[in-house]
Design a protein around this motif. Structure first.
Motif, PDB file in Angstrom:
ATOM      1  N   UNK A  86      85.133  83.252 -23.307  1.00  0.00           N
ATOM      2  CA  UNK A  86      84.500  82.267 -22.425  1.00  0.00           C
ATOM      3  C   UNK A  86      84.574  82.714 -20.966  1.00  0.00           C
ATOM      4  N   UNK A  87      85.651  83.407 -20.603  1.00  0.00           N
ATOM      5  CA  UNK A  87      85.801  83.872 -19.222  1.00  0.00           C
ATOM      6  C   UNK A  87      84.768  84.930 -18.861  1.00  0.00           C
ATOM      7  N   UNK A  88      84.207  85.604 -19.863  1.00  0.00           N
ATOM      8  CA  UNK A  88      83.242  86.663 -19.613  1.00  0.00           C
ATOM      9  C   UNK A  88      81.793  86.219 -19.642  1.00  0.00           C
ATOM     10  N   UNK A  89      81.543  84.947 -19.930  1.00  0.00           N
ATOM     11  CA  UNK A  89      80.156  84.472 -20.027  1.00  0.00           C
ATOM     12  C   UNK A  89      79.545  84.098 -18.688  1.00  0.00           C
ATOM     13  N   UNK A  90      80.316  83.510 -17.832  1.00  0.00           N
ATOM     14  CA  UNK A  90      79.787  83.061 -16.553  1.00  0.00           C
ATOM     15  C   UNK A  90      80.920  82.804 -15.592  1.00  0.00           C
ATOM     16  N   UNK A  91      80.558  82.378 -14.399  1.00  0.00           N
ATOM     17  CA  UNK A  91      81.549  82.021 -13.383  1.00  0.00           C
ATOM     18  C   UNK A  91      81.257  80.591 -12.932  1.00  0.00           C
ATOM     19  N   UNK A  92      82.196  79.957 -12.253  1.00  0.00           N
ATOM     20  CA  UNK A  92      81.919  78.596 -11.770  1.00  0.00           C
ATOM     21  C   UNK A  92      80.678  78.515 -10.877  1.00  0.00           C
ATOM     22  N   UNK A  93      80.394  79.586 -10.150  1.00  0.00           N
ATOM     23  CA  UNK A  93      79.222  79.594  -9.268  1.00  0.00           C
ATOM     24  C   UNK A  93      77.949  80.065  -9.961  1.00  0.00           C
ATOM     25  N   UNK A  94      78.097  80.700 -11.118  1.00  0.00           N
ATOM     26  CA  UNK A  94      76.944  81.242 -11.836  1.00  0.00           C
ATOM     27  C   UNK A  94      77.183  81.066 -13.338  1.00  0.00           C
ATOM     28  N   UNK A  95      76.987  79.844 -13.817  1.00  0.00           N
ATOM     29  CA  UNK A  95      77.236  79.534 -15.216  1.00  0.00           C
ATOM     30  C   UNK A  95      76.240  80.232 -16.134  1.00  0.00           C
ATOM     31  N   UNK A  96      76.701  80.607 -17.313  1.00  0.00           N
ATOM     32  CA  UNK A  96      75.814  81.088 -18.376  1.00  0.00           C
ATOM     33  C   UNK A  96      74.895  79.920 -18.745  1.00  0.00           C
ATOM     34  N   UNK A  97      73.663  80.160 -19.169  1.00  0.00           N
ATOM     35  CA  UNK A  97      72.765  79.057 -19.528  1.00  0.00           C
ATOM     36  C   UNK A  97      73.372  78.087 -20.554  1.00  0.00           C
ATOM     37  N   UNK A  98      74.168  78.593 -21.495  1.00  0.00           N
ATOM     38  CA  UNK A  98      74.777  77.703 -22.484  1.00  0.00           C
ATOM     39  C   UNK A  98      75.860  76.837 -21.827  1.00  0.00           C
ATOM     40  N   UNK A  99      76.633  77.404 -20.926  1.00  0.00           N
ATOM     41  CA  UNK A  99      77.635  76.616 -20.213  1.00  0.00           C
ATOM     42  C   UNK A  99      76.957  75.515 -19.401  1.00  0.00           C
ATOM     43  N   UNK A 100      75.885  75.878 -18.733  1.00  0.00           N
ATOM     44  CA  UNK A 100      75.137  74.904 -17.926  1.00  0.00           C
ATOM     45  C   UNK A 100      74.589  73.784 -18.813  1.00  0.00           C
ATOM     46  N   UNK A 101      74.038  74.138 -19.966  1.00  0.00           N
ATOM     47  CA  UNK A 101      73.496  73.127 -20.882  1.00  0.00           C
ATOM     48  C   UNK A 101      74.594  72.211 -21.410  1.00  0.00           C
ATOM     49  N   UNK A 102      75.770  72.755 -21.710  1.00  0.00           N
ATOM     50  CA  UNK A 102      76.891  71.928 -22.163  1.00  0.00           C
ATOM     51  C   UNK A 102      77.270  70.910 -21.091  1.00  0.00           C
ATOM     52  N   UNK A 103      77.280  71.324 -19.835  1.00  0.00           N
ATOM     53  CA  UNK A 103      77.597  70.400 -18.733  1.00  0.00           C
ATOM     54  C   UNK A 103      76.506  69.344 -18.609  1.00  0.00           C
ATOM     55  N   UNK A 104      75.249  69.771 -18.605  1.00  0.00           N
ATOM     56  CA  UNK A 104      74.131  68.844 -18.425  1.00  0.00           C
ATOM     57  C   UNK A 104      74.021  67.823 -19.552  1.00  0.00           C
ATOM     58  N   UNK A 105      74.411  68.205 -20.771  1.00  0.00           N
ATOM     59  CA  UNK A 105      74.302  67.306 -21.920  1.00  0.00           C
ATOM     60  C   UNK A 105      75.626  66.644 -22.273  1.00  0.00           C
ATOM     61  N   UNK A 106      76.626  66.781 -21.403  1.00  0.00           N
ATOM     62  CA  UNK A 106      77.942  66.184 -21.640  1.00  0.00           C
ATOM     63  C   UNK A 106      78.421  66.523 -23.062  1.00  0.00           C
ATOM     64  N   UNK A 107      78.353  67.815 -23.392  1.00  0.00           N
ATOM     65  CA  UNK A 107      78.640  68.275 -24.747  1.00  0.00           C
ATOM     66  C   UNK A 107      80.120  68.589 -24.962  1.00  0.00           C
ATOM     67  N   UNK A 108      80.948  67.853 -24.292  1.00  0.00           N
ATOM     68  CA  UNK A 108      82.394  68.004 -24.460  1.00  0.00           C
ATOM     69  C   UNK A 108      83.051  66.698 -24.066  1.00  0.00           C
ATOM     70  N   UNK A 109      84.202  66.453 -24.615  1.00  0.00           N
ATOM     71  CA  UNK A 109      84.972  65.292 -24.193  1.00  0.00           C
ATOM     72  C   UNK A 109      86.334  65.783 -23.712  1.00  0.00           C
ATOM     73  N   UNK A 110      87.245  66.061 -24.640  1.00  0.00           N
ATOM     74  CA  UNK A 110      88.547  66.561 -24.190  1.00  0.00           C
ATOM     75  C   UNK A 110      88.438  68.000 -23.716  1.00  0.00           C
ATOM     76  N   UNK A 111      87.476  68.755 -24.224  1.00  0.00           N
ATOM     77  CA  UNK A 111      87.230  70.115 -23.790  1.00  0.00           C
ATOM     78  C   UNK A 111      87.982  71.196 -24.539  1.00  0.00           C
ATOM     79  N   UNK A 112      88.880  70.819 -25.433  1.00  0.00           N
ATOM     80  CA  UNK A 112      89.692  71.834 -26.106  1.00  0.00           C
ATOM     81  C   UNK A 112      88.833  72.790 -26.936  1.00  0.00           C
TER      82      UNK A 112
END
Length: 174
Positions: A86-112
């Motif tokens: 996961x550390x190699x997919x994106x950065x906080x300033x440049x999220x991978x498209x999948x990371x961005x989609x997970x944030x936009x769709x609230x695709x996590x709760x506890x995040x584990x």
């Protein structure tokens, strides 16, 4: 894996692994899993240890672009491999498209489970086999979410699939 094992005089094997684009030459005991290597001496703790038996998917990483449960893979078997966490997919300033989609769709709760879910979803898109929401659900069935964010996870994956040119479909109930 206890970091003290690396200097304990126990037998080791030399391996060269590219981890998140960085070539690493490592001397490791032959029984060490990739998960324990990542979380232990390499301090890449984004990959989570869930069941440690390959049943939950929390430890999913990409090996040569394919999704793999890192708890089931001996690190010595990866000489010459490319591992992406996961550390190699994106950065906080440049999220991978999948990371961005997970944030936009609230695709996590506890995040584990989220790092494993995202790595698995990236691999799923690359495989090119998901053509429907049912396919997404089936192909992601090895990644469990105790919080039950499955609909939002599927939404995030559908968004990225759509951007990649696939035409996923929503289920009637969603």
């Amino acid at each position: 894996m206890d970091s003290a094992l690396l200097g304990s005089g126990l037998p080791t094997c030399s391996v060269n692994i590219s981890i998140n684009g960085e070539n690493r030459s490592l001397d490791i005991p032959p029984w060490v899993t990739l998960l324990d290597l990542l979380r232990g001496p390499l301090e890449l703790t984004g990959t989570k240890k869930g069941c440690d038996h390959g049943q939950c998917g929390a430890c999913t990483v990409l090996i040569n672009g394919e999704r793999v449960n890192s708890c089931l893979k001996l690190a010595v078997s990866l000489d010459g491999a490319e591992v992406t966490t996961i550390e190699g997919l994106g950065t906080p300033d440049n999220l991978h498209p999948m990371q961005k989609a997970f944030v936009e769709h609230d695709a996590f709760q506890c995040g584990y489970c989220t790092p494993g879910q995202i790595c698995s979803a990236v691999g799923l898109v690359k495989e090119g086999r998901a053509r429907s929401r049912a396919d997404i659900r089936e192909l992601m069935s090895g990644n469990l979410c105790r919080c039950g964010a499955y609909s939002n996870i599927a939404d995030a994956i559908e968004e990225v699939l759509g951007a990649e040119g696939a035409q996923p479909y929503k289920e009637a109930a969603e």
